[in-house]
Design a protein around this motif. Structure first.
Motif, mmCIF file in Angstrom:
data_model
loop_
_atom_site.group_PDB
_atom_site.id
_atom_site.type_symbol
_atom_site.label_atom_id
_atom_site.label_comp_id
_atom_site.label_asym_id
_atom_site.label_seq_id
_atom_site.Cartn_x
_atom_site.Cartn_y
_atom_site.Cartn_z
ATOM 1 N N THR A 195 35.773 -46.728 23.723
ATOM 2 C CA THR A 195 34.668 -46.217 22.935
ATOM 3 C C THR A 195 35.023 -44.613 22.350
ATOM 4 N N THR A 196 34.288 -44.618 21.094
ATOM 5 C CA THR A 196 34.559 -43.340 20.439
ATOM 6 C C THR A 196 33.093 -42.652 20.325
ATOM 7 N N LEU A 197 32.792 -41.624 20.516
ATOM 8 C CA LEU A 197 31.739 -41.017 20.104
ATOM 9 C C LEU A 197 31.770 -40.117 18.841
ATOM 10 N N PHE A 198 31.082 -40.210 17.850
ATOM 11 C CA PHE A 198 31.320 -39.306 16.714
ATOM 12 C C PHE A 198 29.779 -38.383 16.713
ATOM 13 N N PHE A 199 30.066 -37.124 16.924
ATOM 14 C CA PHE A 199 29.181 -36.154 17.011
ATOM 15 C C PHE A 199 28.957 -35.655 15.609
ATOM 16 N N LEU A 200 27.636 -35.669 14.969
ATOM 17 C CA LEU A 200 27.230 -35.249 13.751
ATOM 18 C C LEU A 200 26.416 -34.009 13.915
ATOM 19 N N HIS A 201 26.446 -32.927 13.035
ATOM 20 C CA HIS A 201 25.658 -31.993 12.986
ATOM 21 C C HIS A 201 25.477 -31.667 11.403
ATOM 22 N N VAL A 202 24.108 -31.701 10.968
ATOM 23 C CA VAL A 202 24.077 -31.718 9.643
ATOM 24 C C VAL A 202 23.352 -30.411 9.140
ATOM 25 N N VAL A 203 23.956 -29.408 8.355
ATOM 26 C CA VAL A 203 23.603 -28.220 7.793
ATOM 27 C C VAL A 203 22.744 -28.509 6.694
ATOM 28 N N ASP A 204 21.378 -28.292 6.725
ATOM 29 C CA ASP A 204 20.567 -28.555 5.621
ATOM 30 C C ASP A 204 20.581 -27.430 4.934
ATOM 31 N N ASP A 205 20.939 -27.370 3.557
ATOM 32 C CA ASP A 205 20.947 -26.370 2.681
ATOM 33 C C ASP A 205 19.583 -26.231 2.184
ATOM 34 N N PHE A 206 18.632 -25.685 2.645
ATOM 35 C CA PHE A 206 17.273 -25.453 2.010
ATOM 36 C C PHE A 206 17.174 -24.850 0.734
ATOM 37 N N ARG A 207 16.731 -25.633 -0.097
ATOM 38 C CA ARG A 207 16.718 -25.493 -1.620
ATOM 39 C C ARG A 207 15.780 -24.348 -1.862
ATOM 40 N N MET A 208 14.605 -24.250 -1.183
ATOM 41 C CA MET A 208 13.555 -23.086 -1.402
ATOM 42 C C MET A 208 14.165 -21.758 -0.824
ATOM 43 N N LYS A 233 30.611 -27.704 22.051
ATOM 44 C CA LYS A 233 29.898 -27.754 23.322
ATOM 45 C C LYS A 233 29.757 -29.423 23.498
ATOM 46 N N ALA A 234 29.584 -30.276 22.732
ATOM 47 C CA ALA A 234 29.408 -31.643 22.692
ATOM 48 C C ALA A 234 30.775 -32.225 22.980
ATOM 49 N N ARG A 235 31.900 -31.699 22.337
ATOM 50 C CA ARG A 235 33.159 -32.132 22.528
ATOM 51 C C ARG A 235 33.548 -31.688 24.085
ATOM 52 N N ASP A 236 33.398 -30.414 24.443
ATOM 53 C CA ASP A 236 33.590 -30.360 25.701
ATOM 54 C C ASP A 236 32.996 -31.056 26.791
ATOM 55 N N ALA A 237 31.766 -31.441 26.519
ATOM 56 C CA ALA A 237 31.182 -32.319 27.860
ATOM 57 C C ALA A 237 31.673 -33.595 27.586
ATOM 58 N N ALA A 238 32.259 -34.212 26.485
ATOM 59 C CA ALA A 238 32.833 -35.681 26.522
ATOM 60 C C ALA A 238 34.155 -35.538 26.835
ATOM 61 N N GLU A 239 34.854 -34.458 26.908
ATOM 62 C CA GLU A 239 36.135 -34.229 27.356
ATOM 63 C C GLU A 239 36.220 -34.224 28.611
ATOM 64 N N GLN A 240 35.039 -33.311 29.373
ATOM 65 C CA GLN A 240 34.901 -33.493 30.658
ATOM 66 C C GLN A 240 34.967 -34.859 31.436
ATOM 67 N N ALA A 241 34.201 -35.775 30.728
ATOM 68 C CA ALA A 241 33.878 -37.216 31.207
ATOM 69 C C ALA A 241 35.209 -38.150 30.588
ATOM 70 N N GLY A 242 36.022 -37.456 30.006
ATOM 71 C CA GLY A 242 37.091 -38.507 29.593
ATOM 72 C C GLY A 242 36.756 -39.293 28.540
ATOM 73 N N VAL A 243 35.594 -38.999 27.685
ATOM 74 C CA VAL A 243 35.400 -39.998 26.680
ATOM 75 C C VAL A 243 35.986 -39.395 25.386
ATOM 76 N N HIS A 244 36.576 -40.322 24.519
ATOM 77 C CA HIS A 244 37.286 -40.231 23.442
ATOM 78 C C HIS A 244 35.944 -39.467 22.208
ATOM 79 N N ARG A 245 36.354 -38.762 21.619
ATOM 80 C CA ARG A 245 35.453 -38.090 20.623
ATOM 81 C C ARG A 245 36.026 -37.648 19.362
ATOM 82 N N GLU A 246 34.993 -37.836 18.207
ATOM 83 C CA GLU A 246 35.288 -36.949 16.971
ATOM 84 C C GLU A 246 34.055 -36.161 16.444
ATOM 85 N N SER A 247 34.186 -34.977 15.926
ATOM 86 C CA SER A 247 33.026 -34.447 15.397
ATOM 87 C C SER A 247 33.005 -34.209 13.890
ATOM 88 N N LEU A 248 31.783 -34.204 13.112
ATOM 89 C CA LEU A 248 31.742 -34.153 11.992
ATOM 90 C C LEU A 248 30.443 -33.069 11.698
#
Length: 149
Positions: free
Chosen positions: A32-45, A72-87
């Motif tokens: 199983t692979t976890l895909f961590f996603l963080h969205v930077v919302d470019d507030f137009r206003m 931080k999410a990657r580190d937590a997953a790594e400690q648990a031995g879980v495959h991960r990617e981040s976006l």
């Protein structure tokens, strides 16, 4: 069971609970692979209300914050031995919920796990709910993890 799980993260306590649930689920599922996603919302206003220099500094700060959340999410997953990617996605004039659903499709995810505040009444109307919108529009199952009481 689930092989590709999208986990949207915004640094909140509810997102942290969603992260913990995702790691718990994935650690029992080899491959199983976890895909961590963080969205930077470019507030137009904010662009119109701030100078270009302060806007650039603000955007740089938001990027740095997002990268820190993902690390931080990657580190937590790594400690648990879980495959991960981040976006890290930067968007302008897009709904965050739609970005989450689009990323799930793009990466072939078969589950989305995310935290929710579980707001009701006026707070829900005023604040909106990205989690609710994701649940309504996602082509894959969505596991919503509520904030602890």
């Amino acid at each position: 069971m689930y092989q590709r799980i999208l986990v949207p993260l915004d640094g909140s306590a509810t997102a942290e609970r969603g992260l913990r649930e995702a790691i718990k689920l994935a650690s029992g599922q080899p491959g199983t692979t976890l895909f961590f996603l963080h969205v930077v919302d470019d507030f137009r206003m904010l662009v119109e209300m701030t100078s270009v220099r302060s806007y650039d500094e603000m955007l740089k700060g938001l990027r740095h914050y997002g990268l820190d959340v993902l690390a931080k999410a990657r580190d937590a997953a790594e400690q648990a031995g879980v495959h991960r990617e981040s976006l890290l996605r930067e968007v302008t004039n897009e709904q965050v919920a739609q970005v989450i659903v689009d990323q799930a499709r793009q990466h072939g995810c078969d589950l989305i796990i995310m935290g929710t505040h579980g707001r009701r009444g006026f707070n829900r109307i005023a604040m909106g709910s990205e989690a609710e919108q994701v649940a309504r529009t996602s082509p894959v199952p969505v596991l919503l993890v509520r904030q602890e009481a």
